[in-house]
Design a protein around this motif. Structure first.
Motif, PDB file in Angstrom:
ATOM      1  N   GLU A 150      -0.888   4.626   1.352  1.00 51.47           N
ATOM      2  CA  GLU A 150      -1.384   4.618   2.728  1.00 51.47           C
ATOM      3  C   GLU A 150      -0.313   4.334   3.771  1.00 51.47           C
ATOM      4  O   GLU A 150      -0.388   4.836   4.902  1.00 51.47           O
ATOM      5  N   ASP A 151       0.657   3.528   3.433  1.00 51.03           N
ATOM      6  CA  ASP A 151       1.614   3.035   4.439  1.00 51.03           C
ATOM      7  C   ASP A 151       3.010   3.647   4.288  1.00 51.03           C
ATOM      8  O   ASP A 151       4.025   2.952   4.374  1.00 51.03           O
ATOM      9  N   CYS A 161      -3.993  -1.991   5.830  1.00 49.19           N
ATOM     10  CA  CYS A 161      -4.548  -1.338   4.647  1.00 49.19           C
ATOM     11  C   CYS A 161      -5.474  -2.302   3.884  1.00 49.19           C
ATOM     12  O   CYS A 161      -5.398  -3.528   4.033  1.00 49.19           O
ATOM     13  N   CYS A 197       0.856  -1.189   0.000  1.00 48.50           N
ATOM     14  CA  CYS A 197       0.000   0.000   0.000  1.00 48.50           C
ATOM     15  C   CYS A 197       0.895   1.243   0.000  1.00 48.50           C
ATOM     16  O   CYS A 197       1.191   1.807   1.057  1.00 48.50           O
TER      17      CYS A 197
END
Length: 289
Positions: free
Chosen positions: A187-188, A271, A184
């Motif tokens: 997001e990460d 995620c 991800c």
């Protein structure tokens, strides 16, 4: 009266000394006047061509040195230059893995760059996450840095990939260790690895879990978590080793995390992409679908 006998004079014998002295006298050299024939022989000798005097070792050596100092020195210099040129081409070919013979590499090894030796003298840099964010490639005056597992690497050699608009620009200017494992990227972008192992853990399902006793299920979950943590560690180690062993990207320093981190931040949820890969446990003896 008889007349006396006439006395005969006897010749006095010659003494041995006198004869010896006469014989022992040295012979005197008789000088003779040159004759006409001798004059002719002398003239003939003068008319004959004189033989050249043989050269001494010293004169030969000096002449050889004079000859060597000229053409031979120039020839030796040309040989040395040719050898160095060919050796340089061969070394360039080996170092560049066949890319070029003339050191014109697009991405030269780190030990052939000025920055490498500059870093050796100055030592590693230490940047906070906010300071690291400045090196994301948006500022052309700064190099492009990324970090993984708190170690910073210079990836400026691949600006097309890690710079603005690049497919891996998400990793620039931060430590996105979590994203390397979960996949991800957006997001990460964080080094916080807490909870990542959940992506390898099976989902709980009462209809499936009833096939184990409570003790068996407890032991099973413990084993599943150990395996999941190992998979996370192996996945992260793959990328850590990739950058550590790369000749294109060089290590420049480390990330300074706040005291007490990561306990100072809330735990991130898994995620969506990673969560979709989770499946329920497999019933013992069941066939794989």
């Amino acid at each position: 009266m008889a007349s006396p006998e006439p006395s005969v004079r006897r010749r006095k014998p010659e003494s041995k000394d006198s004869s010896a002295s006469e014989t022992e006298q040295p012979l005197r050299r008789v000088q003779t006047l040159p004759s006409d024939s001798d004059d002719d022989d002398a003239k003939k000798k003068e008319q004959l061509p004189k033989k050249p005097k043989s050269k001494t070792k010293k004169s030969k050596a000096s002449e050889d040195a004079d000859e060597y100092d000229g053409w031979n020195i120039a020839l030796d210099i040309a040989r040395v230059i040719s050898f160095l040129f060919l050796a340089s081409c061969g070394l360039s070919y080996l170092v560049s893995n066949g890319e070029t013979f003339f050191w014109g590499m697009k991405n030269p090894p780190k030990y052939l760059t000025k920055a490498y030796y500059k870093e050796l003298i100055q030592g590693p840099v230490y940047l906070t996450p906010s300071e690291l964010a400045l090196y994301d490639g948006t500022n052309p005056d700064l190099p492009i840095y990324l970090a993984i597992n708190w170690t910073i690497y210079d990836v400026s050699a691949n600006a097309r990939t890690y710079g603005p608009g690049g497919s891996y620009h998400y990793f620039s200017g931060c430590d996105a260790a979590r994203a390397y494992v979960t996949g991800c990227f957006a997001e990460d972008r964080s080094p916080d690895m807490r909870g990542v192992e959940e992506m390898y853990l099976p989902l709980d399902d009462p209809n499936v879990d009833k096939h184990w006793s409570r003790q068996e299920l407890r032991e099973l979950k413990k084993k599943e978590k150990e395996d999941a943590l190992k998979k996370v560690n192996d996945g992260l180690k793959h990328w850590v080793d990739f950058f550590a062993k790369s000749d294109k990207y060089r290590k420049v320093g480390y990330v300074k995390m706040p005291k007490g981190w990561p306990g100072t931040e809330p735990m991130r949820p898994l995620c969506e992409t990673a969560a979709k890969g989770r499946k329920v446990r497999k019933i013992p003896g069941a066939k794989e679908e």
